[in-house]
Design a protein around this motif. Structure first.
Motif, PDB file in Angstrom:
ATOM      1  N   LYS A 272       3.564  -3.369  -9.237  1.00 45.42           N
ATOM      2  CA  LYS A 272       1.649  -2.134  -9.561  1.00 45.42           C
ATOM      3  C   LYS A 272       1.652  -2.932 -10.886  1.00 45.42           C
ATOM      4  CE  LYS A 272       0.896   1.171  -9.386  1.00 45.42           C
ATOM      5  NZ  LYS A 272      -0.859   1.794  -8.019  1.00 45.42           N
ATOM      6  N   ALA A 273       2.198  -3.887 -12.277  1.00 45.91           N
ATOM      7  CA  ALA A 273       2.286  -5.131 -12.776  1.00 45.91           C
ATOM      8  C   ALA A 273       0.827  -5.503 -12.025  1.00 45.91           C
ATOM      9  CB  ALA A 273       3.094  -5.841 -13.091  1.00 45.91           C
ATOM     10  N   TYR A 274       1.537  -6.481 -10.503  1.00 45.41           N
ATOM     11  CA  TYR A 274       0.694  -7.073 -10.221  1.00 45.41           C
ATOM     12  C   TYR A 274      -1.069  -7.190  -9.964  1.00 45.41           C
ATOM     13  CZ  TYR A 274      -1.517  -9.917  -6.533  1.00 45.41           C
ATOM     14  OH  TYR A 274      -2.724 -11.062  -6.017  1.00 45.41           O
ATOM     15  N   ARG A 275      -0.832  -5.298  -9.609  1.00 46.06           N
ATOM     16  CA  ARG A 275      -2.186  -5.126  -9.101  1.00 46.06           C
ATOM     17  C   ARG A 275      -2.778  -4.368 -10.265  1.00 46.06           C
ATOM     18  NH1 ARG A 275      -5.748  -2.674 -10.492  1.00 46.06           N
ATOM     19  NH2 ARG A 275      -7.347  -1.081  -9.428  1.00 46.06           N
ATOM     20  N   PHE A 276      -2.464  -5.021 -11.303  1.00 47.86           N
ATOM     21  CA  PHE A 276      -3.421  -4.660 -12.909  1.00 47.86           C
ATOM     22  C   PHE A 276      -4.016  -6.114 -13.426  1.00 47.86           C
ATOM     23  CE2 PHE A 276      -2.424  -0.305 -12.911  1.00 47.86           C
ATOM     24  CZ  PHE A 276      -3.705   0.207 -12.318  1.00 47.86           C
ATOM     25  N   THR A 277      -3.256  -7.335 -13.289  1.00 47.80           N
ATOM     26  CA  THR A 277      -3.099  -8.537 -13.818  1.00 47.80           C
ATOM     27  C   THR A 277      -4.091  -9.186 -12.778  1.00 47.80           C
ATOM     28  OG1 THR A 277      -1.387  -9.087 -12.659  1.00 47.80           O
ATOM     29  CG2 THR A 277      -0.321  -8.873 -14.644  1.00 47.80           C
ATOM     30  N   SER A 278      -4.582  -8.753 -11.573  1.00 47.77           N
ATOM     31  CA  SER A 278      -5.132  -9.503 -11.089  1.00 47.77           C
ATOM     32  C   SER A 278      -6.373  -8.485 -10.788  1.00 47.77           C
ATOM     33  CB  SER A 278      -4.848  -9.578  -9.617  1.00 47.77           C
ATOM     34  OG  SER A 278      -3.282  -9.668  -9.940  1.00 47.77           O
ATOM     35  N   ASP A 279      -6.646  -7.441 -11.615  1.00 49.09           N
ATOM     36  CA  ASP A 279      -7.623  -6.649 -11.777  1.00 49.09           C
ATOM     37  C   ASP A 279      -9.039  -7.342 -13.288  1.00 49.09           C
ATOM     38  OD1 ASP A 279      -9.793  -4.910 -12.199  1.00 49.09           O
ATOM     39  OD2 ASP A 279      -8.512  -3.115 -11.596  1.00 49.09           O
TER      40      ASP A 279
ATOM     41  N   VAL B 104     -11.774  -7.266  -4.837  1.00 43.34           N
ATOM     42  CA  VAL B 104     -10.342  -6.021  -4.286  1.00 43.34           C
ATOM     43  C   VAL B 104      -9.629  -6.564  -3.038  1.00 43.34           C
ATOM     44  CG1 VAL B 104     -11.167  -3.639  -3.108  1.00 43.34           C
ATOM     45  CG2 VAL B 104     -11.972  -4.875  -5.222  1.00 43.34           C
ATOM     46  N   GLU B 105     -10.084  -7.670  -2.693  1.00 45.75           N
ATOM     47  CA  GLU B 105      -9.176  -7.757  -1.370  1.00 45.75           C
ATOM     48  C   GLU B 105      -7.066  -8.730  -2.541  1.00 45.75           C
ATOM     49  OE1 GLU B 105      -8.595 -10.952   2.638  1.00 45.75           O
ATOM     50  OE2 GLU B 105     -10.684 -10.307   1.934  1.00 45.75           O
ATOM     51  N   LYS B 106      -7.567  -9.507  -2.991  1.00 43.37           N
ATOM     52  CA  LYS B 106      -5.823  -9.681  -4.041  1.00 43.37           C
ATOM     53  C   LYS B 106      -5.121  -8.407  -4.470  1.00 43.37           C
ATOM     54  CE  LYS B 106      -8.804 -12.435  -7.052  1.00 43.37           C
ATOM     55  NZ  LYS B 106      -8.424 -12.995  -8.344  1.00 43.37           N
ATOM     56  N   ILE B 107      -6.813  -7.683  -4.876  1.00 41.05           N
ATOM     57  CA  ILE B 107      -5.128  -6.196  -5.140  1.00 41.05           C
ATOM     58  C   ILE B 107      -5.190  -4.914  -4.093  1.00 41.05           C
ATOM     59  CG2 ILE B 107      -5.753  -6.750  -7.763  1.00 41.05           C
ATOM     60  CD1 ILE B 107      -7.262  -4.318  -7.582  1.00 41.05           C
ATOM     61  N   ALA B 108      -5.619  -5.299  -3.080  1.00 35.54           N
ATOM     62  CA  ALA B 108      -6.169  -3.969  -1.800  1.00 35.54           C
ATOM     63  C   ALA B 108      -4.000  -3.892  -1.588  1.00 35.54           C
ATOM     64  CB  ALA B 108      -6.925  -4.568  -0.957  1.00 35.54           C
ATOM     65  N   ASP B 109      -3.679  -4.080  -1.134  1.00 31.98           N
ATOM     66  CA  ASP B 109      -1.846  -4.573  -0.471  1.00 31.98           C
ATOM     67  C   ASP B 109      -0.998  -3.241  -2.006  1.00 31.98           C
ATOM     68  OD1 ASP B 109      -1.850  -7.188  -1.022  1.00 31.98           O
ATOM     69  OD2 ASP B 109      -0.603  -6.952   0.482  1.00 31.98           O
ATOM     70  N   ALA B 110      -1.045  -4.535  -2.879  1.00 29.96           N
ATOM     71  CA  ALA B 110      -0.746  -4.084  -4.137  1.00 29.96           C
ATOM     72  C   ALA B 110      -1.162  -2.212  -4.449  1.00 29.96           C
ATOM     73  CB  ALA B 110      -0.667  -4.864  -5.157  1.00 29.96           C
ATOM     74  N   ASP B 111      -2.416  -1.733  -4.533  1.00 31.79           N
ATOM     75  CA  ASP B 111      -2.425  -0.741  -4.572  1.00 31.79           C
ATOM     76  C   ASP B 111      -2.473   0.508  -3.442  1.00 31.79           C
ATOM     77  OD1 ASP B 111      -3.903   0.828  -6.452  1.00 31.79           O
ATOM     78  OD2 ASP B 111      -5.737   0.942  -5.388  1.00 31.79           O
ATOM     79  N   TYR B 112      -1.659  -0.014  -2.220  1.00 29.21           N
ATOM     80  CA  TYR B 112      -1.158   0.793  -1.713  1.00 29.21           C
ATOM     81  C   TYR B 112       0.430   1.796  -2.507  1.00 29.21           C
ATOM     82  CZ  TYR B 112      -5.169  -1.276   1.563  1.00 29.21           C
ATOM     83  OH  TYR B 112      -5.882  -1.719   1.674  1.00 29.21           O
ATOM     84  N   CYS B 113       0.613   1.324  -3.055  1.00 30.49           N
ATOM     85  CA  CYS B 113       2.497   2.264  -3.568  1.00 30.49           C
ATOM     86  C   CYS B 113       1.906   3.692  -3.252  1.00 30.49           C
ATOM     87  CB  CYS B 113       2.700   1.180  -4.677  1.00 30.49           C
ATOM     88  SG  CYS B 113       4.418   1.329  -4.916  1.00 30.49           S
TER      89      CYS B 113
END
Lengths: 293, 326
Positions: free
Chosen positions: B183-190, B147-156
């Protein structure tokens, strides 16, 4: 000044190759001002934000290693290139705030007998002059003020953005209205001109894969300076310098203008005002010659 | 004792344009007294309610979460409902100029057409692609580390402040831009997402993808939610190598070439790096520049190339610390 300033100089690659005039003029200015610069000859390239795209860990270890050699000299590191400043300070910031990461990097460094401690600060030469040497002290040494010259400051991205990283080592420069170079130009007797692109990007990092983008961004900066009636531009970054000077013709063409404006490195401007001869500042290396000097 | 509220007098110049009546846009000036509690949205509301009811701007949640109200103040992208006027006075003085995020896309006053932004946002499939069983037998576990990996990207919040501050967008309309990359990173890292490779292929296209980023950090500077898009762009670059999506082209070879150059010399062999990146044919376009550089002493002869002291140490580091392959 209470005591003599002493720094470990991280030259970066460009000052040793395509902008030799930057290293030459830096050393000449430091000598004139009595600033001791101990060159880190053991250093490697900072990765310039490109190695970072490929291998994050390797770039961290290499930059931590570079910092080790400032630490062993018991001196703060001074940089000459905005992009070096960015990559070294980003490394430092990440390691200093993440012990796990620092341990992992130090594990690799221990294989070559080094340890990153985090005791040396890192700042760009521009801010070493401004913050440590002091503008008032500099003004006292000016013997050939750049009177009657309109000078366009070009800040370069990696010294001012992100301000959350650079803030403590660039005097809290406002990335939207930077003024350190403006102040320095004034201290050297010149008149800083204002133009929209002074804190914008030159496009250098996309030069190879997207030359149209890079040339247009550089072209906008050059024409912005020309239209603000500048006699020459000054930049603290050798990568900006390459785009604005060596590629000036192409940059002008990209925005449909013929441009002819000299671009000086920061220490060259200081050096001229200190009365150092132009040859010692390497002005002969420029593609667009600064004919005034 | 009553706590006194500090106030300041400011001049606000607001971009105005109404396509039905105006030939050209203009700035309308308003003089206001503001307090330390006011945000930019308060200023806009007061102008609309007390001075000019025809002023148009977007606003909705007033809590920094809907992303509607982004504008530029003295060229700094801000969320109107979050940015304190006193902070702006500290930065810019008592004359503030309020502009739409992009003057070319104005519908009326501060309201812009964000179609280009949304089209690019759609291009990265901004949703989880996964075959989720309707009645799963066990939980789909995501660890806190993941979760930490994507957290800040998810705040957009898709406010567009980064997109309309990006200098590449201004000169290359194809460029996908920082918000959609984040946003792409938010999903490639999920780890639940099944479209990682497809997404990486989309964002690594030449002309529109991450390789066209100029690394200016405008997006990181402007983001009101600390998404740090350039950091996500860097990680997308790394993922294209990790997942074997990176194709051999001038940009990927340039990134990899740094490693080879450092291994051989410590410092860069600048000419060698360009040759490695471009290949012999691509070098031709650089000849006029190279001649100019050589004439001015900007290209050292091969025997004068700078080499780092303790080069063996650097070679060893490259050997033990390398984590990426190409």
């Amino acid at each position: 000044m209470a005591k003599k300033l002493r720094y470990a100089l991280y030259t970066g690659c460009t000052a040793k190759e395509s902008t030799p005039e930057l290293l030459k003029s830096t050393l000449a200015v430091a000598e004139k001002l009595g600033i001791e610069l101990d060159i880190i000859e053991e250093a490697s390239c900072c990765g310039a934000s490109h190695l970072q795209d490929f291998d994050d860990h390797l770039s961290l270890v290499l930059n931590a290693r570079n910092l080790c050699y400032a630490e062993s000299r018991e001196a703060p590191m001074v940089t000459l290139c905005n992009t070096c400043q960015l990559n070294v300070s980003m490394t430092k910031n990440r390691l200093d705030f993440d012990n796990k990461l620092k341990d992992r990097v130090n594990q690799d460094l221990s294989e070559v007998g080094l340890e990153y401690k985090g005791v040396s600060d890192v700042k760009h030469f521009l801010y070493a002059i401004l913050e440590d040497y002091g503008l008032e002290n500099l003004k006292k040494k000016i013997v050939k003020p750049l009177k009657n010259f309109n000078v366009a400051p070009f800040y370069g991205c990696h010294n001012i953005r992100p301000s959350s990283l650079h803030g403590k080592n660039n005097g809290g420069e406002n990335p939207y209205v930077p003024n350190s170079l403006d102040q320095l130009i004034e201290a050297c007797g010149g008149k800083p001109v204002d133009y929209e692109e002074k804190n914008k990007c030159c496009g250098f990092h996309a030069d190879l894969q997207a030359p149209e983008t890079a040339n247009k961004l550089s072209g906008n900066a050059l024409t912005g300076a020309v239209d603000a009636d500048a006699d020459f531009m000054v930049t603290p970054c050798p990568l900006c310098h390459l785009n604005l000077d060596v590629k000036q013709k192409k940059a002008g063409e990209a925005v449909g203008r013929e441009v002819n404006i000299p671009v000086l490195h920061l220490p060259q401007v200081i050096g001229l005002a200190l009365g150092i001869e132009p040859e010692k500042l390497g002005l002969n290396h420029h593609v667009v010659k600064a004919v005034y000097f | 004792m009553e706590k006194s509220i500090q106030t300041k007098n400011i001049t606000v110049k607001v971009f105005r344009f109404n396509g039905d009546t105006d030939v050209l846009p203009y700035y309308k000036e308003y003089k206001l007294e503001v307090s330390q509690e006011d945000v930019v949205l308060d200023v806009l509301n007061r102008i609309k309610w007390e001075h000019s009811g025809s002023l148009s701007y977007r606003r909705s949640c007033r809590h920094g979460i809907c992303g509607s109200c982004a504008v530029k103040v003295n060229n700094k992208g801000v969320l109107a409902c979050k940015e304190r006027v006193f902070d702006l006075i500290d930065l810019f003085g008592d004359e503030l100029v309020i502009d739409p995020l992009n003057k070319q896309r104005v519908i009326k006053d501060l309201v812009i057409d964000k179609k280009d932004f949304w089209d690019k946002y759609d291009a990265v499939q901004p949703y989880l692609v996964a075959d989720v069983e309707e009645e799963p037998e066990k939980e789909n576990l995501v660890t806190p580390d993941e979760v930490e990996k994507i957290a800040d990207a998810d705040y957009c919040i898709q406010c567009g402040a980064c997109y309309y501050s990006c200098p590449v967008i201004e000169v290359n309309p194809e460029f996908i831009g920082p918000a959609a990359f984040a946003k792409a990173y938010r999903f490639t890292s999920d780890n639940r997402d099944d479209a990682k490779i497809e997404r990486l292929e989309t964002v690594s296209q030449m002309g529109s993808g991450v390789w066209d980023c100029v690394k200016c950090f405008e997006c990181a500077q402007v983001c009101p939610k600390d998404v740090n898009p350039i950091d996500k762009i860097t990680r997308l670059h790394q993922q294209t190598f990790q997942e074997g999506v990176a194709e051999s082209n001038v940009a990927t070879r340039h990134a990899v070439g740094f490693k080879h150059s450092i291994e051989q010399h410590g410092f860069l062999d600048e000419g060698g790096l360009v040759f490695y990146s471009e290949g012999p044919l691509g070098m031709v376009q650089h000849i006029p520049e190279a001649v100019n550089m050589f004439k001015n002493g900007k290209i050292p002869m091969p025997w004068n190339l700078p080499k780092s002291k303790n080069l063996e140490e650097i070679k060893k580091i490259v050997k033990i610390s390398s984590t990426a392959k190409f």
